[in-house]
Design a protein around this motif. Structure first.
Motif, PDB file in Angstrom:
ATOM      1  N   GLN A   1     -11.085 -28.570 -14.983  1.00 40.62           N
ATOM      2  CA  GLN A   1     -11.438 -29.580 -15.286  1.00 40.62           C
ATOM      3  C   GLN A   1      -9.584 -29.850 -15.034  1.00 40.62           C
ATOM      4  OE1 GLN A   1     -11.852 -30.681 -19.486  1.00 40.62           O
ATOM      5  NE2 GLN A   1     -13.825 -32.040 -18.975  1.00 40.62           N
ATOM      6  N   GLN A   2      -8.663 -29.005 -15.329  1.00 39.01           N
ATOM      7  CA  GLN A   2      -7.391 -28.872 -14.918  1.00 39.01           C
ATOM      8  C   GLN A   2      -6.894 -28.207 -13.737  1.00 39.01           C
ATOM      9  OE1 GLN A   2      -5.615 -25.617 -17.068  1.00 39.01           O
ATOM     10  NE2 GLN A   2      -5.148 -27.260 -19.376  1.00 39.01           N
ATOM     11  N   ASP A   3      -7.694 -27.647 -13.770  1.00 42.69           N
ATOM     12  CA  ASP A   3      -8.244 -27.121 -11.454  1.00 42.69           C
ATOM     13  C   ASP A   3      -8.053 -28.970 -10.768  1.00 42.69           C
ATOM     14  OD1 ASP A   3      -7.257 -24.628 -11.800  1.00 42.69           O
ATOM     15  OD2 ASP A   3      -9.555 -23.960 -11.725  1.00 42.69           O
TER      16      ASP A   3
ATOM     17  N   PHE B   1      -7.756 -31.249 -11.807  1.00 46.63           N
ATOM     18  CA  PHE B   1      -7.210 -32.353 -12.019  1.00 46.63           C
ATOM     19  C   PHE B   1      -6.100 -32.170 -10.734  1.00 46.63           C
ATOM     20  CE2 PHE B   1      -2.486 -33.582 -13.588  1.00 46.63           C
ATOM     21  CZ  PHE B   1      -2.449 -35.704 -13.997  1.00 46.63           C
ATOM     22  N   VAL B   2      -5.321 -30.788 -10.550  1.00 49.44           N
ATOM     23  CA  VAL B   2      -4.379 -30.190  -9.392  1.00 49.44           C
ATOM     24  C   VAL B   2      -5.084 -31.038  -8.492  1.00 49.44           C
ATOM     25  CG1 VAL B   2      -3.196 -28.816  -8.768  1.00 49.44           C
ATOM     26  CG2 VAL B   2      -3.692 -28.680 -11.395  1.00 49.44           C
TER      27      VAL B   2
ATOM     28  N   PHE C   1      -3.708 -33.235 -20.404  1.00 50.26           N
ATOM     29  CA  PHE C   1      -3.897 -32.467 -19.495  1.00 50.26           C
ATOM     30  C   PHE C   1      -4.357 -30.747 -20.003  1.00 50.26           C
ATOM     31  CE2 PHE C   1      -2.593 -28.874 -16.844  1.00 50.26           C
ATOM     32  CZ  PHE C   1      -3.396 -28.100 -15.351  1.00 50.26           C
ATOM     33  N   THR C   2      -3.593 -30.207 -20.997  1.00 49.45           N
ATOM     34  CA  THR C   2      -2.945 -29.311 -21.631  1.00 49.45           C
ATOM     35  C   THR C   2      -4.574 -29.636 -22.207  1.00 49.45           C
ATOM     36  OG1 THR C   2      -2.136 -30.080 -23.679  1.00 49.45           O
ATOM     37  CG2 THR C   2      -1.297 -28.953 -21.720  1.00 49.45           C
TER      38      THR C   2
ATOM     39  N   LEU D   1      -7.449 -30.463 -21.519  1.00 53.53           N
ATOM     40  CA  LEU D   1      -8.273 -30.142 -19.687  1.00 53.53           C
ATOM     41  C   LEU D   1      -9.013 -28.939 -20.289  1.00 53.53           C
ATOM     42  CD1 LEU D   1      -7.435 -32.280 -17.442  1.00 53.53           C
ATOM     43  CD2 LEU D   1      -9.004 -33.026 -18.876  1.00 53.53           C
ATOM     44  N   THR D   2     -10.154 -28.128 -20.031  1.00 54.57           N
ATOM     45  CA  THR D   2     -10.445 -27.009 -19.875  1.00 54.57           C
ATOM     46  C   THR D   2     -10.131 -26.438 -18.497  1.00 54.57           C
ATOM     47  OG1 THR D   2     -12.271 -27.841 -18.305  1.00 54.57           O
ATOM     48  CG2 THR D   2     -12.764 -27.811 -20.456  1.00 54.57           C
ATOM     49  N   PRO D   3     -10.563 -25.771 -18.695  1.00 54.74           N
ATOM     50  CA  PRO D   3      -9.327 -24.872 -16.875  1.00 54.74           C
ATOM     51  C   PRO D   3     -10.368 -25.669 -15.764  1.00 54.74           C
ATOM     52  CG  PRO D   3     -10.007 -23.010 -18.499  1.00 54.74           C
ATOM     53  CD  PRO D   3     -10.785 -24.427 -18.817  1.00 54.74           C
TER      54      PRO D   3
ATOM     55  N   CYS E   1      -5.874 -37.781 -24.557  1.00 58.67           N
ATOM     56  CA  CYS E   1      -4.219 -38.436 -23.474  1.00 58.67           C
ATOM     57  C   CYS E   1      -3.678 -38.849 -24.518  1.00 58.67           C
ATOM     58  CB  CYS E   1      -5.117 -39.288 -22.713  1.00 58.67           C
ATOM     59  SG  CYS E   1      -3.444 -39.063 -20.910  1.00 58.67           S
TER      60      CYS E   1
END
Length: 67
Positions: A19-21, A23-24, A12-13, A15-17, A64
């Motif tokens: 991609q993080q959004d 994922f969430v 997760f860390t 990922l780009t912002p 990962c």
């Protein structure tokens, strides 16, 4: 921390912002969904992953799991 949880956090860390959004959003859809929604998300995720896997040799480690 459990090793599987640590692997997900590490991924997760990385990922780009954006991609993080994404994922969430996906995790929240899964958590809030009924059994049919969860089953559909599992199948869709597995299908996307299977169609995008590159099994060729690589000199880089997996971001990962680190392997």
């Amino acid at each position: 921390m459990d090793s599987k949880v640590a692997a997900v956090v590490q991924g997760f860390t990385a990922l780009t912002p954006d991609q993080q959004d994404e994922f969430v959003t996906a995790v929240n859809r899964y958590i809030k969904g009924d059994w049919l929604t969860k089953d559909r998300i599992r199948k869709d995720s597995a299908r996307d992953w299977i169609t995008h896997v590159d099994l060729g040799p690589t000199s880089q480690n997996c971001p990962c799991c680190g392997r």
